[in-house]
Design a protein around this motif. Structure first.
Motif, mmCIF file in Angstrom:
data_model
loop_
_atom_site.group_PDB
_atom_site.id
_atom_site.type_symbol
_atom_site.label_atom_id
_atom_site.label_comp_id
_atom_site.label_asym_id
_atom_site.label_seq_id
_atom_site.Cartn_x
_atom_site.Cartn_y
_atom_site.Cartn_z
ATOM 1 N N MET B 1 26.697 38.467 60.224
ATOM 2 C CA MET B 1 27.181 38.895 58.903
ATOM 3 C C MET B 1 27.550 37.657 58.110
ATOM 4 S SD MET B 1 30.177 41.596 58.075
ATOM 5 C CE MET B 1 30.621 41.953 56.415
ATOM 6 N N SER B 2 27.127 37.614 56.877
ATOM 7 C CA SER B 2 27.382 36.442 56.054
ATOM 8 C C SER B 2 28.861 36.361 55.754
ATOM 9 C CB SER B 2 26.561 36.574 54.768
ATOM 10 O OG SER B 2 26.933 35.569 53.863
ATOM 11 N N SER B 3 29.319 35.099 55.692
ATOM 12 C CA SER B 3 30.729 34.887 55.370
ATOM 13 C C SER B 3 30.948 34.788 53.875
ATOM 14 C CB SER B 3 31.224 33.605 56.060
ATOM 15 O OG SER B 3 30.473 32.506 55.578
ATOM 16 N N PHE B 4 29.851 34.790 53.149
ATOM 17 C CA PHE B 4 30.013 34.683 51.707
ATOM 18 C C PHE B 4 30.484 36.005 51.145
ATOM 19 C CE2 PHE B 4 28.570 30.533 50.880
ATOM 20 C CZ PHE B 4 27.597 30.239 51.798
ATOM 21 N N LYS B 5 31.391 35.876 50.209
ATOM 22 C CA LYS B 5 31.877 37.081 49.550
ATOM 23 C C LYS B 5 31.643 36.926 48.064
ATOM 24 C CE LYS B 5 35.514 38.187 52.826
ATOM 25 N NZ LYS B 5 36.954 38.352 53.048
ATOM 26 N N ARG B 6 31.120 37.989 47.499
ATOM 27 C CA ARG B 6 30.850 37.937 46.071
ATOM 28 C C ARG B 6 32.167 37.862 45.315
ATOM 29 N NH1 ARG B 6 26.929 42.333 43.606
ATOM 30 N NH2 ARG B 6 25.492 41.017 44.762
ATOM 31 N N ARG B 7 32.164 36.948 44.385
ATOM 32 C CA ARG B 7 33.374 36.848 43.570
ATOM 33 C C ARG B 7 33.404 37.996 42.595
ATOM 34 N NH1 ARG B 7 34.032 30.570 41.687
ATOM 35 N NH2 ARG B 7 34.360 29.695 43.748
ATOM 36 N N VAL B 8 34.463 38.691 42.690
ATOM 37 C CA VAL B 8 34.638 39.803 41.760
ATOM 38 C C VAL B 8 35.589 39.343 40.680
ATOM 39 C CG1 VAL B 8 35.445 42.155 41.461
ATOM 40 C CG2 VAL B 8 34.286 41.485 43.580
ATOM 41 N N GLN B 9 35.107 39.387 39.470
ATOM 42 C CA GLN B 9 35.966 38.938 38.382
ATOM 43 C C GLN B 9 37.148 39.870 38.258
ATOM 44 O OE1 GLN B 9 33.768 38.652 34.799
ATOM 45 N NE2 GLN B 9 32.780 36.726 35.348
ATOM 46 N N ALA B 10 38.277 39.237 38.166
ATOM 47 C CA ALA B 10 39.503 40.027 38.028
ATOM 48 C C ALA B 10 39.421 40.823 36.742
ATOM 49 C CB ALA B 10 40.706 39.095 37.997
ATOM 50 N N GLN B 11 39.807 42.058 36.853
ATOM 51 C CA GLN B 11 39.737 42.911 35.665
ATOM 52 C C GLN B 11 40.749 42.424 34.649
ATOM 53 O OE1 GLN B 11 40.309 46.910 36.850
ATOM 54 N NE2 GLN B 11 38.288 47.150 37.704
ATOM 55 N N GLN B 12 40.224 42.087 33.518
ATOM 56 C CA GLN B 12 41.105 41.599 32.488
ATOM 57 C C GLN B 12 41.867 42.773 31.888
ATOM 58 O OE1 GLN B 12 38.731 39.475 29.709
ATOM 59 N NE2 GLN B 12 38.393 37.737 31.059
ATOM 60 N N SER B 13 43.140 42.534 31.719
ATOM 61 C CA SER B 13 43.963 43.601 31.164
ATOM 62 C C SER B 13 43.589 43.788 29.702
ATOM 63 C CB SER B 13 45.440 43.239 31.294
ATOM 64 O OG SER B 13 45.694 42.040 30.605
ATOM 65 N N ILE B 14 43.597 45.027 29.293
ATOM 66 C CA ILE B 14 43.241 45.328 27.910
ATOM 67 C C ILE B 14 44.392 44.877 27.041
ATOM 68 C CG2 ILE B 14 42.672 47.169 26.299
ATOM 69 C CD1 ILE B 14 41.722 48.769 28.761
ATOM 70 N N PRO B 15 44.123 44.025 26.063
ATOM 71 C CA PRO B 15 45.228 43.543 25.222
ATOM 72 C C PRO B 15 45.825 44.688 24.425
ATOM 73 C CG PRO B 15 43.127 42.842 24.323
ATOM 74 C CD PRO B 15 42.837 43.471 25.637
ATOM 75 N N THR B 16 47.118 44.623 24.250
ATOM 76 C CA THR B 16 47.811 45.640 23.470
ATOM 77 C C THR B 16 47.338 45.575 22.033
ATOM 78 O OG1 THR B 16 49.702 45.219 24.917
ATOM 79 C CG2 THR B 16 50.094 46.539 22.953
ATOM 80 N N LYS B 17 47.259 46.722 21.403
ATOM 81 C CA LYS B 17 46.764 46.800 20.037
ATOM 82 C C LYS B 17 47.675 46.016 19.117
ATOM 83 C CE LYS B 17 45.495 50.106 16.480
ATOM 84 N NZ LYS B 17 45.507 51.509 16.057
ATOM 85 N N GLY B 18 47.060 45.277 18.235
ATOM 86 C CA GLY B 18 47.846 44.527 17.264
ATOM 87 C C GLY B 18 48.450 43.250 17.806
ATOM 88 N N THR B 19 47.985 42.784 18.924
ATOM 89 C CA THR B 19 48.503 41.529 19.484
ATOM 90 C C THR B 19 47.345 40.607 19.808
ATOM 91 O OG1 THR B 19 48.454 42.282 21.791
ATOM 92 C CG2 THR B 19 50.461 42.727 20.542
ATOM 93 N N GLN B 20 47.646 39.339 19.934
ATOM 94 C CA GLN B 20 46.656 38.380 20.393
ATOM 95 C C GLN B 20 47.384 37.253 21.100
ATOM 96 O OE1 GLN B 20 44.685 37.189 16.721
ATOM 97 N NE2 GLN B 20 46.081 35.492 16.399
ATOM 98 N N PRO B 21 46.710 36.520 21.977
ATOM 99 C CA PRO B 21 47.398 35.455 22.727
ATOM 100 C C PRO B 21 47.839 34.336 21.795
ATOM 101 C CG PRO B 21 45.307 36.025 23.748
ATOM 102 C CD PRO B 21 45.331 36.697 22.418
ATOM 103 N N VAL B 22 48.954 33.729 22.162
ATOM 104 C CA VAL B 22 49.444 32.585 21.410
ATOM 105 C C VAL B 22 48.562 31.386 21.728
ATOM 106 C CG1 VAL B 22 51.393 31.018 21.114
ATOM 107 C CG2 VAL B 22 51.812 33.448 21.414
ATOM 108 N N ILE B 23 48.205 30.662 20.705
ATOM 109 C CA ILE B 23 47.378 29.470 20.921
ATOM 110 C C ILE B 23 48.213 28.421 21.651
ATOM 111 C CG2 ILE B 23 46.042 27.671 19.769
ATOM 112 C CD1 ILE B 23 45.806 29.582 17.377
ATOM 113 N N GLY B 24 47.718 27.954 22.758
ATOM 114 C CA GLY B 24 48.450 26.955 23.535
ATOM 115 C C GLY B 24 49.309 27.549 24.633
ATOM 116 N N ALA B 25 49.564 28.849 24.574
ATOM 117 C CA ALA B 25 50.340 29.531 25.615
ATOM 118 C C ALA B 25 49.715 30.902 25.821
ATOM 119 C CB ALA B 25 51.806 29.661 25.221
ATOM 120 N N PRO B 26 48.568 30.956 26.492
ATOM 121 C CA PRO B 26 47.827 32.215 26.602
ATOM 122 C C PRO B 26 48.585 33.322 27.319
ATOM 123 C CG PRO B 26 46.486 30.338 27.275
ATOM 124 C CD PRO B 26 47.869 29.842 27.133
ATOM 125 N N SER B 27 49.638 32.960 28.061
ATOM 126 C CA SER B 27 50.395 34.007 28.748
ATOM 127 C C SER B 27 51.293 34.769 27.797
ATOM 128 C CB SER B 27 51.238 33.377 29.856
ATOM 129 O OG SER B 27 52.133 32.426 29.300
#
Lengths: 266, 435
Positions: B1-27
């Motif tokens: 069995m292959s040891s490789f595991k497909r990278r599953v992209q983490a599901q990005q959380s749906i941004p709340t309506k009317g908001t956007q990330p701060v430039i320079g502080a994406p969190s």
């Protein structure tokens, strides 16, 4: 990002030892004043970087512990900036935060009763936290305070603040620690309060960050002036070759350069 | 069995309506104030967990209240929760602006109306531009609204339908708070208690941001409040909203927005809040109003939010302030632009302020206009013989006819004095320039 100290060309004589240190040592006070248009927050980051991530090309500091007392901004703000700069505590150097900003969530009366040390609950709590931290400190430390001026603006008695400062300076002398305080000046020239006068009259050195006379600029955040304090003796420190330097802030630090030049001083 | 595991992209959380990330502080997330140009001044918007303070020292206008209404309208449009604090919060919300054309069919119109308004303001035919300059960017004094999902286009001529408000109140989206009610001995402390209870109730399950709008903080309806108590309130408010899913917009009444209210008052406010702007109305100023007739007031930026950074995004990215390095020709950063705002028929806009040429005249001329009267320049004679007569803004100097000198050469032909060219200078305040 490694730092060579607070400012290029500035070093302080080590107490009881030969040589110079990029940071003040053993009970000395370094006062930093700034203005709304010329912030000096980058000097706190440079001081922490000097302790935790020293530049091998320059003389190291004897200080191995950094105690960050956050009065004006939340701890997460400073942690995020230091994290971006990859300045974190290591086995050789410690970084500790004392969060006093969140104390304001529950505002206590100005006078807390007969058992209050300084007539104010916030100052009492700050003193107790610092005393406990210094009691556990086994290495030479520096205490960084992000602002004290706002305590006067919210109605705390100036004399209570001065007594608090005297008390913590006494603590720091016993522990062999130094102190760096940022104070937000309201007037450029003259002191406006007893707290500011006390700090100016008892500091080893005074770094002044001023806004440009011509107004805000995109390439220069402000100018820096270095003053030797009243508690300094001849030979206690080396000063920058230029009397006035300019600085510019980035996301994680500030870069200093000579007036009229764009080359960064290291 | 292959040891490789497909990278599953983490599901990005749906941004709340009317908001956007701060430039320079994406969190971190930020929200719109409802005015695109003020969002630009703040570096993209107001970050959650931060406080914006608006000073409006003009007693003859209500610019602070207008910004509050934009803030509320944007919150309702983005389905954010609202806590409105005012002596008459229902009056404040019911007077909010809304989408264009709402009265007829409740349909939101896009930015076409703003373009129509811009086209309506331009007069004349399309200007022919030389080919070598056709590719150059058009000179702009303000920013465009780019993202309708983030900042909607509101029409000042439209008001929010009452059904929206009633629906919002019934769903708990809008909460009113009147600090002056019930004889509250300490209205600021009562407001803090209310804020803490609202935030505590919403932390567990609410994802929608909470917009706190405090209109006319410390006005006379609140009772007498001293300056140090306002400073203490601002500091406490910052600690309360920090690291929460909320942000606050505070406006001060005119007497508390005055820089002379207390020593170094504006500096203190700038330090105690995350963002601080002054909207200084000039319509009642006898000097500034005629100098800048197309503007309603001047805007000054005292402080801007700097979330998790030493260099606030406003300095780096604001096009209006002009402090970023790409704005200047040399790429090294220029000085800050002077800013002014104007309240047009449909919207409020902040623009860079530019002086007109030659003082009060809108265009430079080398020949007088057809409607202008040319005053012949005559040689100076004694003061007592000069009669000065002013008519509106025109100066006419009448002197008695000059006696011909005996030594002057006599000529048969009359000397025609050519009218001297001069640049017209008109001012509404004629006595201002009388020397």
């Amino acid at each position: 990002m490694a730092s060579s100290g607070l400012l290029p060309g500035v070093s302080f004589r080590c107490v009881g030892e030969e040589g110079h240190d990029p940071l003040p040592t053993a009970g000395n006070l370094l006062l930093v004043t700034d203005h709304l248009d010329a912030s000096a927050d980058f000097l706190l980051i440079r001081a922490a970087t000097t302790v935790l991530k020293p530049n091998k090309a320059h003389s190291p500091t004897a200080i191995k512990k950094c105690i960050f007392m956050t009065f004006a901004r939340e701890e997460a703000h400073w942690r995020a900036i230091l994290g971006k700069a990859n300045v974190i505590g290591t086995k050789d150097a410690d970084l500790t935060f004392l969060d006093l900003f969140s104390q304001w969530r529950s505002s206590k009366p100005a006078n807390d009763g007969d058992d209050s040390l300084f007539g104010n609950g916030h100052l009492d709590e700050a003193y107790k936290m610092l005393k406990a931290e210094l009691a556990n400190a086994t290495r030479s430390s520096i205490v960084l305070i992000d602002d004290l001026a706002h305590l006067e603006w919210v109605g705390i008695n100036e004399q209570d603040i001065v007594r608090f400062l005297r008390s913590i300076r006494s603590l720091l002398r016993e522990a062999g620690a130094s102190l760096l305080i940022i104070y937000h000046k309201l007037a450029i020239e003259t002191p406006t309060s007893d707290v500011q006068r006390y700090l100016l009259s008892t500091c080893l050195a005074h770094i002044e960050c001023r806004p440009l006379v011509s107004g805000r600029s995109g390439s220069v955040a402000g100018e820096i002036r270095f003053h030797i304090g009243p508690e300094a003796w001849p030979g206690d420190m080396s000063t920058p070759t230029r009397q006035v330097l300019h600085y510019r802030c980035t996301d994680i630090t500030g870069v200093v350069f000579e007036k009229g030049s764009t080359s960064i001083l290291t | 069995m292959s040891s490789f595991k497909r990278r599953v992209q983490a599901q990005q959380s749906i941004p709340t309506k009317g908001t956007q990330p701060v430039i320079g502080a994406p969190s971190l997330l930020q929200i719109s104030t409802g005015v695109p140009s003020i969002d630009d001044l703040l570096g993209g918007g107001l970050p959650l967990g931060h406080v914006l303070l608006i000073l409006a020292p003009d007693h003859n206008s209500a610019w602070g209240e207008l910004i509050s209404r934009y803030f509320i309208a944007q919150g309702l449009s983005s389905e954010h929760r609202l806590l409105v604090c005012d002596s008459q919060p229902d009056r404040l919300v019911s007077g909010c602006m809304w989408y264009p054309g709402t009265k007829n069919n409740n349909v939101m119109h896009g930015p076409e109306d703003s373009r129509d308004e811009a086209n309506a303001e331009t007069t004349g035919d399309k200007v022919k531009i030389a080919w070598r300059y056709e590719q150059m960017k058009q000179f702009k004094t303000t920013v465009d609204d780019k993202n309708e999902d983030y900042c909607h286009s509101f029409d000042l001529a439209s008001t929010i339908p009452a059904t929206y408000i009633e629906d919002g109140i019934s769903k708990g989206q809008i909460i009113y708070y009147n600090p002056g009610l019930k004889g509250n001995s300490d209205p600021l402390d009562g407001l803090i208690t209310k804020l803490v209870s609202c935030l505590g109730a919403s932390q567990s399950h609410e994802k929608s941001p909470l917009r706190i709008c405090i209109n006319n903080l410390g006005s006379f309806a609140w009772g007498g409040i001293q300056s140090h108590l306002i400073c203490r309130f601002l500091l406490r408010l910052r600690t309360i909203v920090r690291n929460t899913n909320s942000c606050a917009l505070i406006t001060l009444p005119p007497h508390l927005s005055d820089a002379n209210y207390a020593p170094h008052w504006v500096s203190k406010l700038g330090h105690l809040s995350d963002g601080c702007l002054t909207l200084q109305g000039i319509t009642s100023d006898p000097v500034l109003a005629p100098t800048f007739p197309s503007y309603s007031g001047l805007l000054k930026v005292h402080a801007t939010p700097s979330a998790q950074t030493l260099l606030d995004p406003s300095r780096r990215f604001s096009q209006l302030r002009g402090l970023n390095s790409t704005n200047s020709a040399t790429g090294t950063g220029g000085g800050e632009n002077n800013l002014a705002f104007k309240c047009m028929r449909k919207r409020l806009v902040v623009e860079t302020l530019h002086l007109d040429v030659e003082g009060g005249v809108g265009e430079r001329r080398t020949t007088p206009a057809a409607s202008a009267v040319v005053d012949p320049i005559v040689p100076h004679v004694a003061h007592e013989e000069v009669k000065r007569e002013t008519q509106l803004a025109r100066i006419m100097i009448d002197t008695p006819p000059e006696r011909p000198s005996e030594t002057a050469p006599k000529t048969d032909e009359p000397v025609q004095k050519k009218a001297r060219k001069k640049v017209a200078f008109r001012t509404a305040e004629s006595d201002l320039y009388d020397f």
